[in-house]
Design a protein around this motif. Structure first.
Motif, PDB file in Angstrom:
ATOM      1  N   GLU A 250      53.286  13.745  25.741  1.00  0.00           N
ATOM      2  CA  GLU A 250      53.610  15.040  25.579  1.00  0.00           C
ATOM      3  C   GLU A 250      54.292  15.703  25.981  1.00  0.00           C
ATOM      4  O   GLU A 250      55.231  15.176  26.670  1.00  0.00           O
ATOM      5  CB  GLU A 250      52.293  15.587  27.507  1.00  0.00           C
ATOM      6  CG  GLU A 250      50.926  14.393  26.840  1.00  0.00           C
ATOM      7  CD  GLU A 250      49.890  15.057  27.582  1.00  0.00           C
ATOM      8  OE1 GLU A 250      48.470  14.669  27.722  1.00  0.00           O
ATOM      9  OE2 GLU A 250      50.248  15.479  28.702  1.00  0.00           O
ATOM     10  N   GLY A 251      54.577  17.247  25.490  1.00  0.00           N
ATOM     11  CA  GLY A 251      56.396  17.750  25.204  1.00  0.00           C
ATOM     12  C   GLY A 251      55.482  19.124  25.356  1.00  0.00           C
ATOM     13  O   GLY A 251      54.336  19.267  25.855  1.00  0.00           O
ATOM     14  N   THR A 252      56.301  20.167  24.755  1.00  0.00           N
ATOM     15  CA  THR A 252      55.784  21.305  24.902  1.00  0.00           C
ATOM     16  C   THR A 252      54.693  22.190  24.688  1.00  0.00           C
ATOM     17  O   THR A 252      54.201  23.377  25.701  1.00  0.00           O
ATOM     18  CB  THR A 252      57.516  22.147  24.286  1.00  0.00           C
ATOM     19  OG1 THR A 252      57.141  21.647  22.689  1.00  0.00           O
ATOM     20  CG2 THR A 252      58.401  21.840  24.614  1.00  0.00           C
ATOM     21  N   GLY A 253      54.515  20.989  23.630  1.00  0.00           N
ATOM     22  CA  GLY A 253      52.787  21.601  23.626  1.00  0.00           C
ATOM     23  C   GLY A 253      51.951  21.731  24.454  1.00  0.00           C
ATOM     24  O   GLY A 253      51.139  22.550  25.149  1.00  0.00           O
ATOM     25  N   THR A 254      51.745  20.943  24.734  1.00  0.00           N
ATOM     26  CA  THR A 254      50.701  20.653  25.695  1.00  0.00           C
ATOM     27  C   THR A 254      50.978  21.370  27.608  1.00  0.00           C
ATOM     28  O   THR A 254      50.834  21.845  27.784  1.00  0.00           O
ATOM     29  CB  THR A 254      50.776  18.912  26.073  1.00  0.00           C
ATOM     30  OG1 THR A 254      50.292  17.907  25.115  1.00  0.00           O
ATOM     31  CG2 THR A 254      49.936  18.305  27.134  1.00  0.00           C
ATOM     32  N   ARG A 256      52.567  23.619  27.440  1.00  0.00           N
ATOM     33  CA  ARG A 256      52.425  25.338  27.057  1.00  0.00           C
ATOM     34  C   ARG A 256      50.892  25.698  27.864  1.00  0.00           C
ATOM     35  O   ARG A 256      50.191  26.571  27.966  1.00  0.00           O
ATOM     36  CB  ARG A 256      52.582  25.468  25.992  1.00  0.00           C
ATOM     37  CG  ARG A 256      52.452  27.155  24.579  1.00  0.00           C
ATOM     38  CD  ARG A 256      52.103  27.603  24.207  1.00  0.00           C
ATOM     39  NE  ARG A 256      51.883  29.080  23.201  1.00  0.00           N
ATOM     40  CZ  ARG A 256      50.693  28.906  22.681  1.00  0.00           C
ATOM     41  NH1 ARG A 256      50.337  27.261  22.304  1.00  0.00           N
ATOM     42  NH2 ARG A 256      50.157  29.463  21.835  1.00  0.00           N
ATOM     43  N   ILE A 257      49.636  24.592  27.147  1.00  0.00           N
ATOM     44  CA  ILE A 257      48.314  24.524  27.699  1.00  0.00           C
ATOM     45  C   ILE A 257      48.126  24.577  29.345  1.00  0.00           C
ATOM     46  O   ILE A 257      46.987  25.073  29.652  1.00  0.00           O
ATOM     47  CB  ILE A 257      47.575  23.645  26.573  1.00  0.00           C
ATOM     48  CG1 ILE A 257      47.848  23.928  24.681  1.00  0.00           C
ATOM     49  CG2 ILE A 257      46.273  23.379  26.824  1.00  0.00           C
ATOM     50  CD1 ILE A 257      47.017  25.318  24.424  1.00  0.00           C
TER      51      ILE A 257
ATOM     52  N   ILE C 257      48.590  20.302  18.956  1.00  0.00           N
ATOM     53  CA  ILE C 257      48.929  20.988  20.722  1.00  0.00           C
ATOM     54  C   ILE C 257      50.161  19.507  20.149  1.00  0.00           C
ATOM     55  O   ILE C 257      51.174  19.234  20.799  1.00  0.00           O
ATOM     56  CB  ILE C 257      48.615  20.928  21.236  1.00  0.00           C
ATOM     57  CG1 ILE C 257      47.372  22.021  21.503  1.00  0.00           C
ATOM     58  CG2 ILE C 257      48.891  20.823  22.451  1.00  0.00           C
ATOM     59  CD1 ILE C 257      48.105  23.383  21.461  1.00  0.00           C
ATOM     60  N   PHE C 260      53.418  19.752  18.441  1.00  0.00           N
ATOM     61  CA  PHE C 260      54.302  20.099  18.466  1.00  0.00           C
ATOM     62  C   PHE C 260      55.426  19.603  20.113  1.00  0.00           C
ATOM     63  O   PHE C 260      55.920  19.298  20.673  1.00  0.00           O
ATOM     64  CB  PHE C 260      53.591  22.004  19.516  1.00  0.00           C
ATOM     65  CG  PHE C 260      53.363  22.996  19.035  1.00  0.00           C
ATOM     66  CD1 PHE C 260      54.801  23.627  18.423  1.00  0.00           C
ATOM     67  CD2 PHE C 260      52.444  22.898  18.656  1.00  0.00           C
ATOM     68  CE1 PHE C 260      54.405  25.150  17.554  1.00  0.00           C
ATOM     69  CE2 PHE C 260      51.856  24.271  18.184  1.00  0.00           C
ATOM     70  CZ  PHE C 260      53.271  25.295  17.536  1.00  0.00           C
ATOM     71  N   ASP C 261      53.440  19.071  21.082  1.00  0.00           N
ATOM     72  CA  ASP C 261      54.431  17.727  21.977  1.00  0.00           C
ATOM     73  C   ASP C 261      55.648  16.528  21.098  1.00  0.00           C
ATOM     74  O   ASP C 261      56.824  16.116  21.322  1.00  0.00           O
ATOM     75  CB  ASP C 261      53.228  17.095  22.154  1.00  0.00           C
ATOM     76  CG  ASP C 261      52.606  17.404  22.845  1.00  0.00           C
ATOM     77  OD1 ASP C 261      53.055  18.819  24.319  1.00  0.00           O
ATOM     78  OD2 ASP C 261      51.503  17.150  23.283  1.00  0.00           O
ATOM     79  N   SER C 264      58.918  18.405  19.896  1.00  0.00           N
ATOM     80  CA  SER C 264      59.691  18.348  21.154  1.00  0.00           C
ATOM     81  C   SER C 264      59.606  17.099  21.767  1.00  0.00           C
ATOM     82  O   SER C 264      61.183  17.435  22.514  1.00  0.00           O
ATOM     83  CB  SER C 264      59.084  19.680  22.156  1.00  0.00           C
ATOM     84  OG  SER C 264      58.367  18.800  23.176  1.00  0.00           O
ATOM     85  N   ASN C 265      59.352  15.974  21.117  1.00  0.00           N
ATOM     86  CA  ASN C 265      60.083  14.491  21.773  1.00  0.00           C
ATOM     87  C   ASN C 265      61.010  13.570  20.389  1.00  0.00           C
ATOM     88  O   ASN C 265      61.305  13.033  20.725  1.00  0.00           O
ATOM     89  CB  ASN C 265      58.559  14.034  22.448  1.00  0.00           C
ATOM     90  CG  ASN C 265      58.066  14.194  23.435  1.00  0.00           C
ATOM     91  OD1 ASN C 265      58.916  15.088  24.792  1.00  0.00           O
ATOM     92  ND2 ASN C 265      56.858  14.640  23.551  1.00  0.00           N
TER      93      ASN C 265
END
Lengths: 281, 281, 281
Positions: A250-254, A256-257, C257, C260-261, C264-265
C-alpha cells in the motif's frame, strides 16, 4: 520553565483541544469555503469527516450571502484568479461584520506576483482569525524572502518562528506554520506540535485540508488559537494513525483514504492520548 | 391496497429497475454533465462505475454541441455562476430539441438568491425529465419555505411528498426527493425506496452522484420515472453494501471507495434481491 | 529484425526507462499543469506519487510566470474555455523560450468545434515535446476523420500508427497513442508497449494522469521519446499491479486507489522486470 510547569501547560492545551472536538461534534458548524479547484473535494470531505458541514459558493454573486449564514469562512488562494480574489474579499467583509471567523491559506504566496499581490490585498481588506501556511509562505507574508518550489513545501518550519510572531502581531491574529514541527503563535505566545508523518507531504491537499479543519474548529469555539492548534493536531494524529494502518504494497493512495478514515473516527480521547504539544521549542 | 397487490406492485417495479440496469450495461450511455467543481470527479467516476460514459463540457462555447451528441444531460448548480447557468440553458435547449432527457439537481436552492433565481431561470427555459433534490430543495422549488443548512441535508424527506407532487404536476416531470425514505413521484403516482444508510450523508457528493446515476439510467431507457427510481435504488443499495464491507478503524474515506466498488459490481440480480421499494408510504 | 536484435532493442529501452525513473526520483521535478476541472486532483496526486512536485496555476495572470519556474508544463484541454486556451498559449510560449518541455493532452479533440479549433490554435502557437492522446484524438489531429464517443476511448490504438507518424513529422515532436497497445513515435521511429489492463478505462482521468507522468519524466531527462515511453509504461505496469491486488467485491473504487499506491511504490527494478516494450508491432 520547570518540567512540572511544562507538563501543566501541555495538559492544559490537550484539555482545551479535546474539549474543542466535543464542541465541534455538538455544533456541526457550517464551513463556507472559497478555495482552489485542485483540492476542493478533499476540503469538503475532511470537513464532513471531522463532523462539520461544508459549503462551497465561490461566485461573487453569492459568496458574501453564504458567508453570512456560515459558522466560519475558509479562504484558500491555491488556484486564484482576479475574480476569485474579489469574491473572497466580499465574503470576508460580510463575515467580519458578523464576527464570523475567517481563516486564510495563502497557498504558494511568493511563487508569482499575482499570489503575492492577492494575499496582500486580502490582508488589507479583511481581518483574519487564523492564517496558516508552510514556512516559506509565512516568511514571505511577514516580509522575509523565501525560495518556493511548487506549493507542497516540506521544510522543517522552525526557521519561520520569528516571522510567525511578526506576522501575528501585525495582523493581530493567530498564525500557524505547519512543517516537521508545527508552530502556532498569537502575539508572543507560541506552542509547538510534533504530531504528523512525512507521508502527509506525499498527498496533495493535506495543507488545504488542515486549514479546513481549523475552520471547522474556529466555527465551533471562540478561541482561534486553540482552534488552530486543534485543527493541526487533528491532521497530525490522523496522519500517524493512517500511516500505522498501511500494509505491504500500500502507498500514497491508501494513505490518503486512511486519512479520511482517521479523521472521521477521531475522538477527544484520542487527541488527549496521542497529542504531542508543548509550550517550549 | 391488499398485501398481494402491494407485493405485485413492488415486484413489477423491481423487474423494471433491474431491466433498466441491463439496458444501461448494454447501451453504455454518454452522459454529459454541467456540474459543480466540488464533486465533478465523483460524478465522472460513478457514471463509469455504473457502466456509462461521462463527458463534462461546461463552456458555453461547446456545451450545447456536446449535449446534442449525448444520451442524457445532467445539470447541477452546486457551484453555479452566471456564466454556467447560461451554458446550462444552452445545453438544455439543445437536448430538449432532440428529446434527450435532461436531469436537474438544484443543489442548495433557497440558500442564496443566486441559487433560487438560477433554478427558476432553468425551469422557465428548459423541460426536465427528472428533478432530484433533498426535502428542503424540493419544497423550496415547489414554493414552500424551508430552512437550509449547507448543501448536505439529511432530513427524512417524507415532509416533502406534497411539494414533490405539486412540483411534478407544474413541471410535468418526475420529481425525486432523497432522504431517509426516498420518494419518486410523477403526477399523482408515487413510490418509496427505503434502501441506503446514514453514512451516505457523511460523504460529499452522494446526492450529485445519485443524480448522475439517474442521468445514466434516463439515457438508457425511455421512462424517466423508472430511471429515477433505478438511479436512487442503485445508490442506496450500493451504500448498504459499502457499509457492510467496512472493517474496524475504517471510516468515511474507505466507505466512499467501497461505494464506487459496489456501484461497479452492481447487477440486475442484486437490485432485485436487495431493492426495498413500495407503492405505499 | 532477428530475435536477438529485437531483444537488444527492448533491453536498451528498458534500461533507459528505468534510468529515467531514477533520475525523476533524484530531481523531484516541478510539473506545472493547466488542466481540466474533472481530474485535476488526480493529476496532482499522481505527480506526487511518482516523485514529482505538482503545481496548478491556471490563471492567465500567473500561468506564464509559473511555467518559467517549472521543469515541465502539462496542457490538457479536458474542460477548456476561451480563457484557459489563452492562458495555455501564454504559458507554453514562456516554457518554449526557456526550453522547458511542454506536453499536450488534446482531450476530446474532434468532439466539438471548440476543442478542434483550440487544439489547432495551441499547435500553431507553441512547440510540444510530446502529444499524447487516444487513437481518435491523434487521428483527428493528424487530419483523419474519427468518431469520438465521450472522452474515454478504449480503441485498440494500432489503427492510429500512420496518423501518429504523420503528426510527429509535422509537429517535430514525440507522439504517443494510448490504447490496448500503446504506440510511441518520433518521426519514423516507433515503439510499442503492451502493459496495462482494460480496468484503466473504467476510471476517469487515467489518460490525464498518464500525461502528467509523461510531464514528470520529461522534466527529469532530456529525451521526450523515452519520457513518453516511461510515463506510459509506469501507468500500464501500475494498472497491472493495482488489478492484481484486488480482492473479491472490490471494484473500480479500490482499483483507482491501488493505482496511486502502485505508482508511489514503483521502482526502476519493477519497470525492468515487468516492462513489455518492443521495437516491432
Amino acid at each position: 520553565m520547570s518540567n512540572s510547569l511544562k507538563n501543566q501547560c501541555s495538559e492544559y492545551l490537550l484539555e482545551q483541544i479535546s474539549a474543542a472536538l466535543s464542541a465541534l461534534h455538538e455544533k456541526k458548524p457550517l464551513v463556507h469555503h472559497i478555495t482552489n479547484d485542485v483540492t476542493v473535494n478533499d476540503c469538503a470531505n475532511i470537513t464532513l469527516a471531522i463532523g462539520g458541514s461544508p459549503v462551497m459558493a465561490p461566485s461573487i454573486d453569492e459568496s458574501a450571502e453564504m458567508a453570512a449564514c456560515a459558522d466560519a469562512l475558509v479562504l484558500n488562494i491555491g488556484t486564484l484568479d482576479k475574480r476569485s480574489i474579489e469574491s473572497m474579499i466580499h465574503a470576508a467583509k460580510a463575515a467580519n461584520e458578523l464576527s464570523i471567523p475567517v481563516v486564510l491559506d495563502p497557498v504558494g504566496v511568493g511563487a508569482t506576483a499575482l499570489r503575492t499581490e492577492s494575499a496582500r490585498k486580502l490582508i488589507e481588506n479583511a481581518r483574519f482569525a487564523v492564517v496558516r501556511g508552510n514556512a516559506s509562505e509565512i516568511m514571505l507574508l511577514a516580509g522575509e524572502c523565501a525560495g518556493i518550489k511548487g506549493v507542497d513545501s516540506s521544510e522543517s518550519g522552525m526557521e519561520a518562528l520569528g516571522s510567525a510572531i511578526k506576522l501575528s502581531k501585525s495582523l493581530s491574529c493567530t498564525v500557524a506554520v505547519t512543517g516537521a514541527v508545527d508552530i502556532i503563535v498569537s502575539g508572543e505566545k507560541a506552542v509547538f506540535i510534533k504530531n504528523g508523518t512525512p507521508m502527509l507531504s506525499r498527498v496533495t491537499g493535506t495543507g488545504c485540508m488542515c486549514t479546513s479543519l481549523i475552520g471547522a474548529f474556529c466555527g465551533s469555539i471562540r478561541d482561534p488559537f486553540i482552534g488552530a492548534a486543534a485543527g493541526i493536531m487533528s491532521m497530525g494524529i490522523s496522519g500517524e494513525v493512517a500511516k500505522s494502518m498501511l500494509k505491504e504494497e500500500e502507498g500514497t493512495g491508501t494513505f490518503r483514504i486512511r486519512l479520511f478514515d482517521s479523521v472521521s473516527n477521531l475522538t477527544p480521547q484520542r487527541l488527549r492520548e496521542m497529542g504531542d504539544i508543548s509550550c517550549e521549542k
